[in-house]
Design a protein around this motif. Structure first.
Motif, PDB file in Angstrom:
ATOM      1  N   LYS A 189       0.777  -3.228   4.691  1.00  0.00           N
ATOM      2  CA  LYS A 189      -0.201  -4.220   4.249  1.00  0.00           C
ATOM      3  C   LYS A 189      -0.299  -4.172   2.726  1.00  0.00           C
ATOM      4  O   LYS A 189       0.175  -3.249   2.075  1.00  0.00           O
ATOM      5  CB  LYS A 189      -1.566  -3.908   4.827  1.00  0.00           C
ATOM      6  CG  LYS A 189      -1.663  -4.006   6.329  1.00  0.00           C
ATOM      7  CD  LYS A 189      -3.079  -3.693   6.759  1.00  0.00           C
ATOM      8  CE  LYS A 189      -3.255  -3.792   8.268  1.00  0.00           C
ATOM      9  NZ  LYS A 189      -4.638  -3.500   8.645  1.00  0.00           N
ATOM     10  N   LYS A 190      -0.964  -5.204   2.175  1.00  0.00           N
ATOM     11  CA  LYS A 190      -1.268  -5.172   0.748  1.00  0.00           C
ATOM     12  C   LYS A 190      -2.323  -4.113   0.485  1.00  0.00           C
ATOM     13  O   LYS A 190      -3.135  -3.819   1.356  1.00  0.00           O
ATOM     14  CB  LYS A 190      -1.794  -6.535   0.272  1.00  0.00           C
ATOM     15  CG  LYS A 190      -0.747  -7.613   0.238  1.00  0.00           C
ATOM     16  CD  LYS A 190      -1.331  -8.887  -0.321  1.00  0.00           C
ATOM     17  CE  LYS A 190      -0.310  -9.969  -0.395  1.00  0.00           C
ATOM     18  NZ  LYS A 190      -0.853 -11.201  -0.962  1.00  0.00           N
ATOM     19  N   GLN A 202      -5.979  -5.038   1.065  1.00  0.00           N
ATOM     20  CA  GLN A 202      -6.418  -5.196   2.451  1.00  0.00           C
ATOM     21  C   GLN A 202      -6.420  -3.864   3.214  1.00  0.00           C
ATOM     22  O   GLN A 202      -6.919  -3.815   4.323  1.00  0.00           O
ATOM     23  CB  GLN A 202      -5.517  -6.194   3.170  1.00  0.00           C
ATOM     24  CG  GLN A 202      -5.620  -7.589   2.625  1.00  0.00           C
ATOM     25  CD  GLN A 202      -4.592  -8.515   3.242  1.00  0.00           C
ATOM     26  OE1 GLN A 202      -3.644  -8.077   3.858  1.00  0.00           O
ATOM     27  NE2 GLN A 202      -4.824  -9.824   3.066  1.00  0.00           N
ATOM     28  N   CYS A 203      -5.838  -2.847   2.616  1.00  0.00           N
ATOM     29  CA  CYS A 203      -5.704  -1.578   3.353  1.00  0.00           C
ATOM     30  C   CYS A 203      -6.616  -0.498   2.736  1.00  0.00           C
ATOM     31  O   CYS A 203      -7.734  -0.324   3.186  1.00  0.00           O
ATOM     32  CB  CYS A 203      -4.237  -1.147   3.320  1.00  0.00           C
ATOM     33  SG  CYS A 203      -3.899   0.332   4.270  1.00  0.00           S
ATOM     34  N   CYS A 218       0.834  -1.202   0.000  1.00  0.00           N
ATOM     35  CA  CYS A 218       0.000   0.000   0.000  1.00  0.00           C
ATOM     36  C   CYS A 218       0.873   1.258   0.000  1.00  0.00           C
ATOM     37  O   CYS A 218       1.858   1.326   0.740  1.00  0.00           O
ATOM     38  CB  CYS A 218      -0.918  -0.012   1.224  1.00  0.00           C
ATOM     39  SG  CYS A 218      -2.180   1.254   1.123  1.00  0.00           S
ATOM     40  N   SER A 233       1.561   1.518   5.306  1.00  0.00           N
ATOM     41  CA  SER A 233       1.154   0.671   6.431  1.00  0.00           C
ATOM     42  C   SER A 233       1.865  -0.679   6.442  1.00  0.00           C
ATOM     43  O   SER A 233       1.927  -1.331   7.469  1.00  0.00           O
ATOM     44  CB  SER A 233      -0.365   0.453   6.395  1.00  0.00           C
ATOM     45  OG  SER A 233      -0.703  -0.292   5.244  1.00  0.00           O
TER      46      SER A 233
END
Length: 111
Positions: free
Chosen positions: A103-104, A107-108, A97, A101
């Motif tokens: 995260k992928k 997912q974010c 992302c 963050s």
């Protein structure tokens, strides 16, 4: 007869006739290889143009002639040249992302 038919064939050399393989590319205007060729009418204008070229890092050949018409078209072309805007690639679903963050993206911020 050989099991490897390519063994006895002569090697073909590729022909590089496409534009992508040109070795003599055109020089950039204002570089050492292609300096700006300018013609000015006054000494003040020559000093002004010389300082402008030095400020931008351009090379130029300035000729001073009171009789001929002033020609600084190459300089005005370089000064009016607009910068092309480029866009960044949008994050894919499985890329990290861009918010940072860890995260992928799916997912974010995409959720």
């Amino acid at each position: 007869m050989s099991r490897y038919p390519h063994k006895n064939l002569p090697l073909k050399k590729p022909k590089f006739e496409a534009k992508a393989f040109e070795t003599k590319k055109p020089s950039r205007m204002g570089s050492k290889r292609a300096p700006l060729k300018l013609l000015v009418n006054s000494e003040e204008k020559r000093l002004e143009v010389e300082s402008l070229c030095a400020e931008h890092g351009w090379f130029c050949d300035i000729n001073f002639s009171a009789d001929n018409e002033e020609d600084i078209s190459e300089l005005t072309f370089l000064l009016d040249k607009r910068v092309v805007a480029t866009t960044t690639r949008k994050a894919g679903r499985n890329d990290p992302c861009p918010c940072g963050s860890g995260k992928k993206y799916k997912q974010c911020c995409a959720a």
